[in-house]
Design a protein around this motif. Structure first.
Motif, PDB file in Angstrom:
ATOM      1  N   ALA A  36       0.135 -16.180  40.827  1.00 47.22           N
ATOM      2  CA  ALA A  36       0.734 -15.862  42.121  1.00 47.22           C
ATOM      3  C   ALA A  36       1.097 -17.131  42.878  1.00 47.22           C
ATOM      4  N   GLY A  37       1.833 -18.022  42.194  1.00 48.33           N
ATOM      5  CA  GLY A  37       2.429 -19.168  42.861  1.00 48.33           C
ATOM      6  C   GLY A  37       3.793 -18.787  43.391  1.00 48.33           C
ATOM      7  N   ALA A  38       4.664 -19.772  43.588  1.00 45.78           N
ATOM      8  CA  ALA A  38       5.978 -19.505  44.172  1.00 45.78           C
ATOM      9  C   ALA A  38       6.792 -18.555  43.305  1.00 45.78           C
ATOM     10  N   VAL A  39       6.827 -18.806  41.989  1.00 47.22           N
ATOM     11  CA  VAL A  39       7.613 -17.961  41.091  1.00 47.22           C
ATOM     12  C   VAL A  39       6.987 -16.567  41.003  1.00 47.22           C
ATOM     13  N   GLY A  40       5.666 -16.514  40.837  1.00 50.49           N
ATOM     14  CA  GLY A  40       5.001 -15.231  40.714  1.00 50.49           C
ATOM     15  C   GLY A  40       5.114 -14.385  41.966  1.00 50.49           C
ATOM     16  N   LEU A  41       4.968 -14.986  43.133  1.00 50.50           N
ATOM     17  CA  LEU A  41       5.067 -14.216  44.372  1.00 50.50           C
ATOM     18  C   LEU A  41       6.498 -13.754  44.630  1.00 50.50           C
ATOM     19  N   ALA A  42       7.481 -14.549  44.216  1.00 52.41           N
ATOM     20  CA  ALA A  42       8.871 -14.087  44.306  1.00 52.41           C
ATOM     21  C   ALA A  42       9.069 -12.868  43.420  1.00 52.41           C
ATOM     22  N   ALA A  43       8.429 -12.884  42.233  1.00 50.36           N
ATOM     23  CA  ALA A  43       8.510 -11.726  41.347  1.00 50.36           C
ATOM     24  C   ALA A  43       7.852 -10.508  41.979  1.00 50.36           C
ATOM     25  N   VAL A  44       6.698 -10.714  42.629  1.00 46.53           N
ATOM     26  CA  VAL A  44       6.017  -9.613  43.313  1.00 46.53           C
ATOM     27  C   VAL A  44       6.921  -9.012  44.383  1.00 46.53           C
ATOM     28  N   MET A  45       7.524  -9.859  45.215  1.00 46.75           N
ATOM     29  CA  MET A  45       8.384  -9.357  46.286  1.00 46.75           C
ATOM     30  C   MET A  45       9.575  -8.601  45.724  1.00 46.75           C
ATOM     31  N   ALA A  46      10.177  -9.146  44.653  1.00 48.34           N
ATOM     32  CA  ALA A  46      11.349  -8.492  44.068  1.00 48.34           C
ATOM     33  C   ALA A  46      10.969  -7.150  43.444  1.00 48.34           C
ATOM     34  N   ALA A  47       9.819  -7.093  42.759  1.00 49.15           N
ATOM     35  CA  ALA A  47       9.394  -5.844  42.140  1.00 49.15           C
ATOM     36  C   ALA A  47       9.094  -4.784  43.197  1.00 49.15           C
ATOM     37  N   THR A  48       8.460  -5.206  44.285  1.00 50.34           N
ATOM     38  CA  THR A  48       8.195  -4.269  45.375  1.00 50.34           C
ATOM     39  C   THR A  48       9.499  -3.766  45.977  1.00 50.34           C
ATOM     40  N   ALA A  49      10.447  -4.686  46.177  1.00 49.22           N
ATOM     41  CA  ALA A  49      11.746  -4.299  46.729  1.00 49.22           C
ATOM     42  C   ALA A  49      12.475  -3.328  45.810  1.00 49.22           C
ATOM     43  N   ALA A  50      12.242  -3.463  44.488  1.00 48.13           N
ATOM     44  CA  ALA A  50      12.897  -2.584  43.520  1.00 48.13           C
ATOM     45  C   ALA A  50      12.209  -1.237  43.385  1.00 48.13           C
ATOM     46  N   GLY A  51      11.055  -1.067  44.032  1.00 50.54           N
ATOM     47  CA  GLY A  51      10.357   0.201  43.990  1.00 50.54           C
ATOM     48  C   GLY A  51       9.343   0.319  42.876  1.00 50.54           C
ATOM     49  N   ALA A  52       9.014  -0.803  42.217  1.00 51.02           N
ATOM     50  CA  ALA A  52       8.055  -0.778  41.121  1.00 51.02           C
ATOM     51  C   ALA A  52       6.627  -0.864  41.644  1.00 51.02           C
ATOM     52  N   VAL A  53       5.668  -0.431  40.815  1.00 53.66           N
ATOM     53  CA  VAL A  53       4.245  -0.647  41.060  1.00 53.66           C
ATOM     54  C   VAL A  53       3.894  -2.009  40.481  1.00 53.66           C
ATOM     55  N   VAL A  54       3.225  -2.863  41.276  1.00 51.77           N
ATOM     56  CA  VAL A  54       2.990  -4.247  40.879  1.00 51.77           C
ATOM     57  C   VAL A  54       1.498  -4.554  40.886  1.00 51.77           C
ATOM     58  N   VAL A  55       1.047  -5.229  39.833  1.00 53.16           N
ATOM     59  CA  VAL A  55      -0.300  -5.789  39.777  1.00 53.16           C
ATOM     60  C   VAL A  55      -0.159  -7.301  39.696  1.00 53.16           C
ATOM     61  N   ALA A  56      -0.872  -8.040  40.540  1.00 59.81           N
ATOM     62  CA  ALA A  56      -0.821  -9.502  40.540  1.00 59.81           C
ATOM     63  C   ALA A  56      -2.171 -10.057  40.122  1.00 59.81           C
ATOM     64  N   VAL A  57      -2.148 -11.003  39.182  1.00 55.25           N
ATOM     65  CA  VAL A  57      -3.365 -11.628  38.660  1.00 55.25           C
ATOM     66  C   VAL A  57      -3.358 -13.107  39.043  1.00 55.25           C
ATOM     67  N   ASP A  58      -4.432 -13.585  39.626  1.00 56.53           N
ATOM     68  CA  ASP A  58      -4.546 -15.002  39.957  1.00 56.53           C
ATOM     69  C   ASP A  58      -6.029 -15.331  40.134  1.00 56.53           C
ATOM     70  N   ARG A  59      -6.343 -16.626  40.093  1.00 52.38           N
ATOM     71  CA  ARG A  59      -7.736 -17.050  40.274  1.00 52.38           C
ATOM     72  C   ARG A  59      -8.038 -17.436  41.714  1.00 52.38           C
ATOM     73  N   HIS A  60      -7.008 -17.568  42.560  1.00 51.64           N
ATOM     74  CA  HIS A  60      -7.200 -18.003  43.941  1.00 51.64           C
ATOM     75  C   HIS A  60      -7.170 -16.801  44.880  1.00 51.64           C
ATOM     76  N   PRO A  61      -8.257 -16.527  45.611  1.00 52.23           N
ATOM     77  CA  PRO A  61      -8.285 -15.368  46.509  1.00 52.23           C
ATOM     78  C   PRO A  61      -7.164 -15.384  47.543  1.00 52.23           C
ATOM     79  N   GLU A  62      -6.805 -16.578  48.059  1.00 48.78           N
ATOM     80  CA  GLU A  62      -5.772 -16.628  49.085  1.00 48.78           C
ATOM     81  C   GLU A  62      -4.402 -16.256  48.521  1.00 48.78           C
TER      82      GLU A  62
END
Length: 362
Positions: free
Chosen positions: A196-222
């Motif tokens: 969930a860095g810059a590229v991953g979070l952009a993917a999360v936002m785009a997937a949400t905007a597209a109406g998909a269900v998204v799971v994000a995996v990362d080691r940093h709680p923030e």
């Protein structure tokens, strides 16, 4: 003309903001852009680990945005005063470019990573007349000005916050493009994003905007908190049985997974988290062999590398700014700005994970 730029002179040394000289104006098909802001991307920092393949000294920076101040002719399609986002370079005439796949240009590595365009290279020097590597990613935009091929300058609405738009030309374009272009994700699809860095979070936002269900995996709680804010189900990387948990969260497995980490164990977890015929996309460059566990590619699962989000920048960048204006792609919430003179602080914060996307303001 003379202006300040951040010059990297050694693979181990700091950036130095110093005066550089551009000895000639735009040539045919070029535009001169006054840089309003430039994102710092992991690819810029990877030069330090390039084993000498990327020539130094150089002015890096390839997520620039600014205002056109000069053009090399009417055929550029741009005029002084236009606001533009700068993206990657491509030749425009190979099979990939003609097939609307400029990220797979035959000359991509030569133009963007290993020296840039060689024509008129000598016109860009330091204050002592020493040569600087020509146009990193067609830009070299850690600087007050950038001379770029008009092909990789995308006009944008002047009402947009220009100093923040540069990352739309690479990092955010890559993550969002992987979801919207490479996967074609839409309502009802499931997407697992690893990292969930810059590229991953952009993917999360785009997937949400597209109406998909998204799971994000990362080691940093923030970072997971940000992913959840943007619509993802957060899942710590240290969770036991990641593939099993993702399959349960996605009703049998994700249709798509995107790995931004380059970690072999996570890539294998991503494959195991897919439903039959699922697709895993990789965006990180791998520097070692990738061992795949037995069975990870069974049942029609596939894996591919995705470059620059399979995007045509002139089409993708307006799409992302439109989503931002609609409140569906809030990329600005990932950005922290720094004066160009604080580039070494920005690099340290980026490497330590204290900032998702630094943007340097000349």
């Amino acid at each position: 003309m003379r202006f300040d730029a951040a010059v990297l002179r050694s693979y181990e040394g700091p950036f130095a903001v110093e005066e550089v000289i551009l000895n000639a104006g735009p040539g045919d098909g070029e535009v001169l852009v006054r840089v309003a802001g430039c994102g710092m991307c992991r690819t810029d920092l990877a030069v330090r680990r390039s084993a000498g393949r990327s020539p130094l000294p150089a002015v890096l920076g390839h997520e620039g945005a600014g205002v056109v101040v000069g053009t090399g002719g009417a055929d550029t399609g741009l005029s002084p005063g236009d606001h533009v986002v700068l993206s990657f370079d491509s030749c425009g005439h190979c099979r990939s470019c003609l097939g609307a796949a400029p990220a797979y240009c035959d000359d991509f590595a030569a133009l963007n990573l290993f020296g840039g365009r060689t024509e008129n290279a000598a016109r860009f020097t330091d204050a002592a007349g020493g040569g600087l590597a020509p146009r990193w990613f067609g830009q070299s935009s850690f600087a007050g000005y950038a001379m770029v091929p008009a092909r990789n300058a995308v006009r944008v609405n002047p009402s947009l916050p220009l100093e923040l738009l540069g990352p739309l030309g690479c990092g955010f374009l890559t993550g969002a493009g992987a979801v919207l272009n490479s996967f074609g994700a839409g309502p009802g699809d499931t997407v697992a994003v690893f990292g969930a860095g810059a590229v991953g979070l952009a993917a999360v936002m785009a997937a949400t905007a597209a109406g998909a269900v998204v799971v994000a995996v990362d080691r940093h709680p923030e970072r997971l908190a940000l992913a959840e804010k943007f619509g993802a189900i957060p899942l710590p990387a240290a969770s036991g049985d990641l593939p099993g948990r993702i399959r349960r969260l996605t009703d049998g497995g994700a249709r798509f997974a995107l790995d931004t980490t380059g970690s072999a164990p996570l890539i294998n977890d991503a494959l195991r988290s897919l439903r039959p015929r699922g697709h895993l996309g990789l965006v990180a460059r791998l520097h070692t062999e990738l061992p795949l566990d037995t069975g990870t590619l069974d049942r029609g699962r596939s894996i591919s590398h995705i470059c620059e989000g399979d995007a045509v920048p002139a089409l993708m960048i307006p799409r992302l700014t439109g989503l931002w204006q609609a409140g569906r792609f809030p990329f600005d919430q990932l950005i922290r700005t720094y004066p160009l003179t604080d580039i070494n602080e920005a690099e340290a914060d980026c490497e330590a994970g204290r900032v998702v996307k630094p943007v340097l303001i000349p």
